[in-house]
Design an enzyme around this catalytic site. Structure first.
Site, short mmCIF file in Angstrom:
data_model
loop_
_atom_site.label_atom_id
_atom_site.label_comp_id
_atom_site.label_asym_id
_atom_site.label_seq_id
_atom_site.Cartn_x
_atom_site.Cartn_y
_atom_site.Cartn_z
N GLY A 13 0.78 -1.23 0.00
CA GLY A 13 0.00 0.00 0.00
C GLY A 13 0.81 1.29 0.00
O GLY A 13 0.33 2.32 0.47
N SER A 14 2.01 1.25 -0.58
CA SER A 14 2.78 2.51 -0.61
C SER A 14 2.11 3.54 -1.52
O SER A 14 2.19 4.74 -1.26
CB SER A 14 4.24 2.26 -1.02
OG SER A 14 4.33 1.89 -2.37
N ASN A 15 1.45 3.08 -2.57
CA ASN A 15 0.71 4.04 -3.41
C ASN A 15 -0.50 4.61 -2.67
O ASN A 15 -0.82 5.79 -2.81
CB ASN A 15 0.27 3.39 -4.73
CG ASN A 15 1.37 3.44 -5.77
OD1 ASN A 15 1.70 4.50 -6.29
ND2 ASN A 15 1.97 2.28 -6.04
N LEU A 87 -4.34 -7.09 -7.32
CA LEU A 87 -3.92 -8.13 -8.26
C LEU A 87 -5.09 -8.92 -8.86
O LEU A 87 -4.87 -9.86 -9.60
CB LEU A 87 -2.94 -9.09 -7.56
CG LEU A 87 -1.64 -8.43 -7.11
CD1 LEU A 87 -0.75 -9.43 -6.38
CD2 LEU A 87 -0.90 -7.83 -8.29
N LEU A 89 -8.85 -9.26 -10.99
CA LEU A 89 -9.64 -8.58 -12.01
C LEU A 89 -10.88 -7.99 -11.35
O LEU A 89 -11.54 -8.65 -10.55
CB LEU A 89 -10.03 -9.60 -13.08
CG LEU A 89 -10.45 -9.04 -14.45
CD1 LEU A 89 -9.33 -8.21 -15.06
CD2 LEU A 89 -10.84 -10.17 -15.38
N ASN A 104 -6.05 2.79 -12.55
CA ASN A 104 -5.01 1.86 -12.11
C ASN A 104 -3.65 2.48 -12.39
O ASN A 104 -3.51 3.30 -13.29
CB ASN A 104 -5.13 0.53 -12.88
CG ASN A 104 -4.10 -0.49 -12.44
OD1 ASN A 104 -3.86 -0.67 -11.24
ND2 ASN A 104 -3.48 -1.17 -13.39
N HIS A 106 0.25 1.15 -13.33
CA HIS A 106 1.04 -0.02 -13.74
C HIS A 106 2.50 0.41 -13.79
O HIS A 106 2.80 1.51 -14.27
CB HIS A 106 0.56 -0.51 -15.12
CG HIS A 106 1.28 -1.73 -15.58
ND1 HIS A 106 1.02 -2.98 -15.04
CD2 HIS A 106 2.27 -1.91 -16.49
CE1 HIS A 106 1.81 -3.87 -15.62
NE2 HIS A 106 2.59 -3.24 -16.50
N ASP A 147 -4.80 -4.04 -17.45
CA ASP A 147 -3.82 -3.09 -17.99
C ASP A 147 -4.14 -2.60 -19.40
O ASP A 147 -3.23 -2.26 -20.16
CB ASP A 147 -2.41 -3.74 -18.02
CG ASP A 147 -1.97 -4.23 -16.65
OD1 ASP A 147 -2.36 -3.60 -15.64
OD2 ASP A 147 -1.26 -5.25 -16.59
N GLU A 176 5.89 6.56 -9.33
CA GLU A 176 4.46 6.30 -9.11
C GLU A 176 3.93 7.15 -7.97
O GLU A 176 2.84 7.73 -8.05
CB GLU A 176 4.22 4.82 -8.75
CG GLU A 176 4.48 3.85 -9.85
CD GLU A 176 4.28 2.41 -9.39
OE1 GLU A 176 3.35 2.15 -8.61
OE2 GLU A 176 5.05 1.53 -9.83
C1 GRF Z 1 3.02 -0.85 -7.78
O1 GRF Z 1 4.25 -1.09 -8.41
C2 GRF Z 1 1.95 -0.63 -8.83
O2 GRF Z 1 2.45 -0.10 -10.02
C3 GRF Z 1 1.44 -2.01 -9.08
O3 GRF Z 1 1.52 -2.67 -7.84
C4 GRF Z 1 2.51 -2.06 -7.02
C5 GRF Z 1 1.85 -1.70 -5.72
O4 GRF Z 1 2.73 -1.28 -4.75
N1 GRF Z 1 0.12 -1.98 -9.67
P1 GRF Z 1 2.17 -0.72 -3.37
O5 GRF Z 1 1.35 -1.80 -2.72
O6 GRF Z 1 1.38 0.50 -3.66
O7 GRF Z 1 3.41 -0.42 -2.56
#
Ligand code: GRF
Length: 232
Positions: A13-15, A87, A89, A104, A106, A147, A176
């Protein structure tokens, strides 16, 4: 009224964290808030991050993930769905109801290096194996397939000759974290939209050629707005 976002995540969940931090940094200028974080994995770090932030965190059963996700999102009055390392669908009833409001990220430059099974280190290893010299994140609207939906923004990240999947992945992930929150907010605020023909519309439609230049020279973690201003 704030756009109510649901974030779906399978991993650390870093994003998600990047989005929460960015929205916090906007203060009263934020047009959106994360109202729900859901995961197909009960141990996902993203759920812990949500709880720390006081956001409803929900581990999805298989039935919820496949059959009742749409109803679950509706019950939380969700306006927009953000996939952040999810991960699975997303069921078609959800992608259709949230068309133009589901995103999303990617970790490579789509349409290359995407599709079923292309996630994590596999993506970066495929990039290295191909010999391309440029990678970087892609943010796109989500449709029924992995994607594949219309691309909103991309950020170039150099591939070095001594890169490993891990070192390249770290650099792409940093990009990202800068790019995704800004695109999420732009869509939430209505500054970027998807039209009926599947074309992405936004302020960048009116941008001039200087945006191409800005895109190619800007350091990776600054000037991200120029990516949003990049004409497609
Ligand atoms: C990221 O690299 C994103 O591009 C992909 O999954 C990864 C998720 O990383 N879809 P995080 O869980 O947000 O750290």
């Amino acid at each position: 009224m704030l756009t109510r976002i649901a974030v779906l995540a399978s991993g650390g969940g870093s994003n998600l964290q990047g989005i929460l931090d960015y929205l916090d940094s906007l203060g009263s200028g934020a047009r959106a808030g994360v109202a729900l974080v859901a995961s197909d994995r009960v141990a996902a770090g993203a759920l812990d991050r949500a709880r720390v932030h006081g956001i409803e965190a929900r581990a999805l059963s298989d039935t919820e993930r496949v059959t009742t996700l749409d109803a679950l999102l509706a019950a939380s009055a969700i306006d927009m769905v953000v996939l952040a390392g999810y991960l699975r669908l997303v069921p078609p009833d959800v992608t259709r109801r949230y068309r133009g409001r589901i995103l999303n990220v990617h970790p490579a430059l789509l349409p290359a290096f995407g599709g079923p099974g292309m996630y994590g280190a596999r993506v970066h290893q495929a990039v290295l194996d191909s010999g391309v010299r440029l990678s970087g994140p892609t943010v796109h609207f989500v449709d029924d397939e992995y994607d594949r939906g219309p691309i909103i923004a991309q950020w170039p990240v150099a591939v070095y000759h001594d890169d490993t999947a891990e070192s390249l992945g770290r650099r792409v992930l940093a990009a990202e974290h800068s790019l995704y929150p800004r695109v999420v907010h732009a869509v939430a605020a209505g500054a970027v939209t998807l039209d009926d023909d599947g074309r992405v519309r936004g302020a960048f439609d009116r941008a001039g050629p200087e945006c191409h230049f800005a895109l190619s020279i800007a350091p990776p973690l600054e000037g991200v707005e120029s990516v949003l201003a990049h004409p497609r």
